[in-house]
Scaffold this active site. Structure first.
Site, PDB file in Angstrom:
ATOM      1  N   ASP A   1       0.798  -1.232   0.000  1.00  0.00           N
ATOM      2  CA  ASP A   1       0.000   0.000   0.000  1.00  0.00           C
ATOM      3  C   ASP A   1       0.825   1.273   0.000  1.00  0.00           C
ATOM      4  O   ASP A   1       0.350   2.326   0.411  1.00  0.00           O
ATOM      5  CB  ASP A   1      -0.908  -0.013   1.233  1.00  0.00           C
ATOM      6  CG  ASP A   1      -0.125  -0.178   2.526  1.00  0.00           C
ATOM      7  OD1 ASP A   1       1.099   0.034   2.504  1.00  0.00           O
ATOM      8  OD2 ASP A   1      -0.735  -0.528   3.547  1.00  0.00           O
TER       9      ASP A   1
ATOM     10  N   GLU B   1      -0.052  -9.003  -1.485  1.00  0.00           N
ATOM     11  CA  GLU B   1      -0.683  -8.450  -0.279  1.00  0.00           C
ATOM     12  C   GLU B   1      -1.914  -7.619  -0.661  1.00  0.00           C
ATOM     13  O   GLU B   1      -2.116  -6.494  -0.213  1.00  0.00           O
ATOM     14  CB  GLU B   1       0.302  -7.613   0.552  1.00  0.00           C
ATOM     15  CG  GLU B   1      -0.132  -7.492   2.009  1.00  0.00           C
ATOM     16  CD  GLU B   1       0.838  -6.680   2.865  1.00  0.00           C
ATOM     17  OE1 GLU B   1       1.802  -7.265   3.392  1.00  0.00           O
ATOM     18  OE2 GLU B   1       0.605  -5.467   3.036  1.00  0.00           O
TER      19      GLU B   1
ATOM     20  N   GLU C   1      -2.362   5.166   2.788  1.00  0.00           N
ATOM     21  CA  GLU C   1      -2.226   3.764   2.387  1.00  0.00           C
ATOM     22  C   GLU C   1      -3.553   3.108   2.004  1.00  0.00           C
ATOM     23  O   GLU C   1      -3.599   2.247   1.109  1.00  0.00           O
ATOM     24  CB  GLU C   1      -1.553   2.952   3.504  1.00  0.00           C
ATOM     25  CG  GLU C   1      -0.064   3.251   3.677  1.00  0.00           C
ATOM     26  CD  GLU C   1       0.225   4.489   4.488  1.00  0.00           C
ATOM     27  OE1 GLU C   1      -0.735   5.106   5.008  1.00  0.00           O
ATOM     28  OE2 GLU C   1       1.404   4.864   4.613  1.00  0.00           O
TER      29      GLU C   1
ATOM     30  N   HIS D   1       5.925   5.442  12.831  1.00  0.00           N
ATOM     31  CA  HIS D   1       6.231   6.240  11.637  1.00  0.00           C
ATOM     32  C   HIS D   1       5.014   6.745  10.869  1.00  0.00           C
ATOM     33  O   HIS D   1       5.140   7.557   9.955  1.00  0.00           O
ATOM     34  CB  HIS D   1       7.088   5.438  10.659  1.00  0.00           C
ATOM     35  CG  HIS D   1       6.355   4.306   9.999  1.00  0.00           C
ATOM     36  ND1 HIS D   1       5.526   4.513   8.926  1.00  0.00           N
ATOM     37  CD2 HIS D   1       6.312   3.002  10.259  1.00  0.00           C
ATOM     38  CE1 HIS D   1       5.005   3.354   8.567  1.00  0.00           C
ATOM     39  NE2 HIS D   1       5.462   2.421   9.358  1.00  0.00           N
TER      40      HIS D   1
ATOM     41  N   ARG E   1       2.141   8.438   8.890  1.00  0.00           N
ATOM     42  CA  ARG E   1       1.943   9.864   8.580  1.00  0.00           C
ATOM     43  C   ARG E   1       0.845  10.492   9.430  1.00  0.00           C
ATOM     44  O   ARG E   1       0.975  11.612   9.893  1.00  0.00           O
ATOM     45  CB  ARG E   1       1.583  10.019   7.102  1.00  0.00           C
ATOM     46  CG  ARG E   1       2.764  10.267   6.196  1.00  0.00           C
ATOM     47  CD  ARG E   1       2.303  10.362   4.754  1.00  0.00           C
ATOM     48  NE  ARG E   1       3.294  10.978   3.892  1.00  0.00           N
ATOM     49  CZ  ARG E   1       4.418  10.413   3.483  1.00  0.00           C
ATOM     50  NH1 ARG E   1       4.733   9.201   3.891  1.00  0.00           N
ATOM     51  NH2 ARG E   1       5.247  11.054   2.674  1.00  0.00           N
TER      52      ARG E   1
ATOM     53  N   HIS F   1      12.721   5.492  12.996  1.00  0.00           N
ATOM     54  CA  HIS F   1      12.537   5.675  11.548  1.00  0.00           C
ATOM     55  C   HIS F   1      13.332   6.911  11.114  1.00  0.00           C
ATOM     56  O   HIS F   1      13.511   7.845  11.894  1.00  0.00           O
ATOM     57  CB  HIS F   1      11.034   5.859  11.291  1.00  0.00           C
ATOM     58  CG  HIS F   1      10.633   5.808   9.849  1.00  0.00           C
ATOM     59  ND1 HIS F   1      10.876   6.835   8.978  1.00  0.00           N
ATOM     60  CD2 HIS F   1       9.982   4.858   9.136  1.00  0.00           C
ATOM     61  CE1 HIS F   1      10.403   6.513   7.778  1.00  0.00           C
ATOM     62  NE2 HIS F   1       9.857   5.316   7.849  1.00  0.00           N
TER      63      HIS F   1
HETATM   64  C1  UD1 Z   1       6.455   4.975   3.732  1.00  0.00           C
HETATM   65  C2  UD1 Z   1       5.088   4.532   3.215  1.00  0.00           C
HETATM   66  C3  UD1 Z   1       4.331   3.796   4.311  1.00  0.00           C
HETATM   67  C4  UD1 Z   1       5.169   2.674   4.917  1.00  0.00           C
HETATM   68  C5  UD1 Z   1       6.491   3.240   5.370  1.00  0.00           C
HETATM   69  C6  UD1 Z   1       7.377   2.138   5.884  1.00  0.00           C
HETATM   70  C7  UD1 Z   1       3.904   5.970   1.626  1.00  0.00           C
HETATM   71  C8  UD1 Z   1       3.058   7.143   1.449  1.00  0.00           C
HETATM   72  N1  UD1 Z   1       4.299   5.694   2.878  1.00  0.00           N
HETATM   73  O1  UD1 Z   1       6.217   5.938   4.741  1.00  0.00           O
HETATM   74  O2  UD1 Z   1       3.154   3.233   3.764  1.00  0.00           O
HETATM   75  O3  UD1 Z   1       4.471   2.136   6.011  1.00  0.00           O
HETATM   76  O4  UD1 Z   1       7.139   3.860   4.253  1.00  0.00           O
HETATM   77  O5  UD1 Z   1       8.425   2.644   6.658  1.00  0.00           O
HETATM   78  O6  UD1 Z   1       4.248   5.306   0.671  1.00  0.00           O
HETATM   79  N2  UD1 Z   1      13.909   8.653   5.102  1.00  0.00           N
HETATM   80  C9  UD1 Z   1      15.293   8.649   5.049  1.00  0.00           C
HETATM   81  N3  UD1 Z   1      15.905   7.464   4.716  1.00  0.00           N
HETATM   82  C10 UD1 Z   1      15.234   6.331   4.439  1.00  0.00           C
HETATM   83  C11 UD1 Z   1      13.825   6.357   4.497  1.00  0.00           C
HETATM   84  C12 UD1 Z   1      13.187   7.525   4.827  1.00  0.00           C
HETATM   85  O7  UD1 Z   1      15.944   9.640   5.300  1.00  0.00           O
HETATM   86  O8  UD1 Z   1      15.859   5.306   4.159  1.00  0.00           O
HETATM   87  C13 UD1 Z   1      13.214   9.921   5.484  1.00  0.00           C
HETATM   88  C14 UD1 Z   1      13.220  10.953   4.371  1.00  0.00           C
HETATM   89  O9  UD1 Z   1      13.372  12.211   4.949  1.00  0.00           O
HETATM   90  C15 UD1 Z   1      11.788  10.836   3.828  1.00  0.00           C
HETATM   91  C16 UD1 Z   1      11.004  10.478   5.081  1.00  0.00           C
HETATM   92  O10 UD1 Z   1      11.871   9.623   5.806  1.00  0.00           O
HETATM   93  O11 UD1 Z   1      11.378  12.033   3.247  1.00  0.00           O
HETATM   94  C17 UD1 Z   1       9.665   9.825   4.864  1.00  0.00           C
HETATM   95  O12 UD1 Z   1       9.769   8.740   3.961  1.00  0.00           O
HETATM   96  P1  UD1 Z   1       8.491   8.334   3.059  1.00  0.00           P
HETATM   97  O13 UD1 Z   1       8.828   7.135   2.250  1.00  0.00           O
HETATM   98  O14 UD1 Z   1       8.010   9.533   2.336  1.00  0.00           O
HETATM   99  O15 UD1 Z   1       7.391   8.012   4.110  1.00  0.00           O
HETATM  100  P2  UD1 Z   1       7.327   6.926   5.261  1.00  0.00           P
HETATM  101  O16 UD1 Z   1       6.728   7.594   6.436  1.00  0.00           O
HETATM  102  O17 UD1 Z   1       8.629   6.241   5.385  1.00  0.00           O
HETATM  103  N1  UDP Z   2      11.997  -3.444  10.791  1.00  0.00           N
HETATM  104  C1  UDP Z   2      13.379  -3.502  10.590  1.00  0.00           C
HETATM  105  N2  UDP Z   2      14.183  -2.672  11.315  1.00  0.00           N
HETATM  106  C2  UDP Z   2      13.701  -1.774  12.199  1.00  0.00           C
HETATM  107  C3  UDP Z   2      12.292  -1.693  12.376  1.00  0.00           C
HETATM  108  C4  UDP Z   2      11.475  -2.531  11.657  1.00  0.00           C
HETATM  109  O1  UDP Z   2      13.854  -4.313   9.795  1.00  0.00           O
HETATM  110  O2  UDP Z   2      14.495  -1.058  12.817  1.00  0.00           O
HETATM  111  C5  UDP Z   2      11.128  -4.321   9.979  1.00  0.00           C
HETATM  112  C6  UDP Z   2       9.991  -5.040  10.688  1.00  0.00           C
HETATM  113  O3  UDP Z   2      10.391  -6.298  11.191  1.00  0.00           O
HETATM  114  C7  UDP Z   2       8.961  -5.187   9.577  1.00  0.00           C
HETATM  115  C8  UDP Z   2       9.172  -3.943   8.741  1.00  0.00           C
HETATM  116  O4  UDP Z   2      10.473  -3.466   9.041  1.00  0.00           O
HETATM  117  O5  UDP Z   2       9.260  -6.302   8.749  1.00  0.00           O
HETATM  118  C9  UDP Z   2       8.127  -2.903   9.049  1.00  0.00           C
HETATM  119  O6  UDP Z   2       8.484  -1.709   8.445  1.00  0.00           O
HETATM  120  P1  UDP Z   2       7.761  -0.336   8.777  1.00  0.00           P
HETATM  121  O7  UDP Z   2       7.230  -0.385  10.162  1.00  0.00           O
HETATM  122  O8  UDP Z   2       8.731   0.737   8.419  1.00  0.00           O
HETATM  123  O9  UDP Z   2       6.592  -0.288   7.706  1.00  0.00           O
HETATM  124  P2  UDP Z   2       5.104  -0.845   7.667  1.00  0.00           P
HETATM  125  O10 UDP Z   2       5.134  -2.301   7.874  1.00  0.00           O
HETATM  126  O11 UDP Z   2       4.319  -0.095   8.710  1.00  0.00           O
HETATM  127  O12 UDP Z   2       4.619  -0.464   6.302  1.00  0.00           O
END
Ligand code: UD1
Ligand code: UDP
Length: 368
Positions: free
Chosen positions: A97, A119, A133, A206, A208, A239
């Site tokens: 999602d 999924e 999502e 994490h 939003r 995160h």
């Molecule tokens: C995204 C997904 C969410 C998922 C989550 C898993 C969308 C809208 N959201 O949310 O569904 O649950 O990932 O974690 O698709 N950043 C870094 N390094 C990284 C990753 C993120 O610096 O490796 C920071 C960046 O500043 C980025 C911010 O995190 O702008 C947010 O990342 P983003 O992918 O936009 O949203 P998530 O909250 O991670």
């Molecule tokens: N996870 C990880 N390292 C961390 C925190 C979570 O590998 O420090 C794994 C966790 O076991 C799960 C996945 O990341 O498999 C979940 O990711 P996240 O919570 O970012 O996203 P969501 O599942 O909510 O989309």
């Protein structure tokens, strides 16, 4: 020979798609497997690719600090369009999602390429929660030709929306495939040594819709409870989102029984889950993994698309209110009855061979 283009961009998609990449690659006579990462996440994605040894054929490398949904959607849509035109795949496989999945599926749809959704069928039917999502997964399911549902519940959601039952396949969740390969009895680390002798609490957050006040509330509640229970220690791999980091440091810094650390690689994280006493999270994937490990999870959200874990008793939805998180966390530490009613292993998400079932269904679809 069919060409499969697998696309993903964030940590959880990678954890659930790498086992599938490996399964497709194990059938080189039937499939040419191409992997595209969007780089919606960067270091959190790269951590997973490294653990699974998956080297992408394409990397759109789109991540920007503080990216918004317009940035992600437009960059994935235009970037992935070029990859589809160059590769001419028979099918594009997306996961879950995220905005990567939504925009990649839309690109495939616009170019008349078949889409398979891994999924599929998870729902809250509340477009604001989780946001965005719930929209993403419903939209992906609309354009998908093959719907790989993790459970019967997800399948029924799709059927009730009028999707063709012949295109829905119950496979389990590929996240359990990953979990099957990571948890080890003899796992030890500096963190497990540090937590030895305490009740270990694992924290992640994490979403939003939880950014801002809800997240501050959750963290304040966690700290208050932990200050009362001196036999607890917590590990919180934060995160990378700067807004999450700011809230975590504001509320949780300067408390030596709670360690704020960088995101852990998936092997370390799964093994810490297996050794934890309980988990506080707003994550989706963790809600799927914890029941297998028999770990109680307080889900800091108002809705969940994973009712199977609530039904099994391991997950409890506690919202994001300071009072409700405080009360639920305290009760779980105080009451062995409540704790024992949640801490039992059950796995609604398949036998850990879901990737194999997805590959089998795709093979069959192309034979018939
Ligand atoms: C995204 C997904 C969410 C998922 C989550 C898993 C969308 C809208 N959201 O949310 O569904 O649950 O990932 O974690 O698709 N950043 C870094 N390094 C990284 C990753 C993120 O610096 O490796 C920071 C960046 O500043 C980025 C911010 O995190 O702008 C947010 O990342 P983003 O992918 O936009 O949203 P998530 O909250 O991670
Ligand atoms: N996870 C990880 N390292 C961390 C925190 C979570 O590998 O420090 C794994 C966790 O076991 C799960 C996945 O990341 O498999 C979940 O990711 P996240 O919570 O970012 O996203 P969501 O599942 O909510 O989309």
């Amino acid at each position: 020979m069919k060409k499969v283009l697998i696309v993903f961009g964030t940590r959880p998609e990678a954890i659930k798609m790498c086992p599938l990449v490996k399964e497709f690659k194990a059938h080189p006579d039937s499939f040419e497997t191409i992997v595209c990462v969007t780089g919606q996440h960067r270091s959190m994605l790269d951590q997973v690719l490294k653990v699974f040894g998956v080297v992408p054929d394409y990397d759109l490398d789109i991540m920007r600090t503080q990216q918004d949904l317009f940035d992600i959607t437009s960059n994935v849509l235009l970037g992935f369009k070029k990859i589809i035109i160059e590769e001419k795949p028979d099918i594009v496989l997306v996961h879950g999602d995220t905005t990567t999945s939504f925009a990649a599926a839309l690109a495939a749809f616009y170019l008349h390429v078949e889409v398979g959704h891994v999924e599929a069928g998870l729902r809250t039917y509340n477009l604001q929660s989780p946001w965005p999502e719930e929209f993403n997964r419903q939209a992906v399911d609309i354009v998908s030709d093959y719907l790989f549902a993790p459970t019967e519940v997800a399948k029924q959601n799709l059927i009730s929306e009028g999707k063709n039952p012949d295109k829905i396949f119950v496979t389990g969740n590929t996240g359990i495939d990953a979990l099957r390969t990571t948890v080890r009895d003899d796992y030890k680390s500096e963190l497990t040594d540090w937590a030895e002798g305490s009740r270990l609490i694992l924290i992640t957050a994490h979403r939003r819709e939880n950014l801002g006040e809800p997240m501050h509330n959750m963290f304040r509640a966690i700290r208050r409870v932990m200050e009362e229970y001196v036999d607890t220690k917590a590990i919180y791999p934060i995160h990378m989102n700067p807004q999450v980091r700011e809230a975590a440091h504001t509320e949780l810094d300067g408390f030596d029984r709670l360690r704020l650390i960088e995101p852990l690689n998936v092997v370390d994280f799964h093994n810490l889950m297996a050794r934890s006493y309980l988990i506080l999270t707003d994550s989706g994937g963790i809600q799927e993994e914890a029941p297998s490990l028999g770990k109680p999870v307080l889900v800091m959200r108002d809705t969940t698309e994973r009712p199977e874990g609530v039904e099994a008793g391991t997950l409890k939805l506690v919202g994001t209110d300071e009072k409700s998180v405080y009360a639920a966390f305290k009760e779980l530490l105080d009451s062995s009855t409540t704790y024992n009613s949640m801490a039992h292993a059950s796995n609604p998400y398949g036998d850990g061979f879901s990737s194999r079932y997805v590959v089998n269904y795709v093979s069959k679809a192309y034979r018939s």
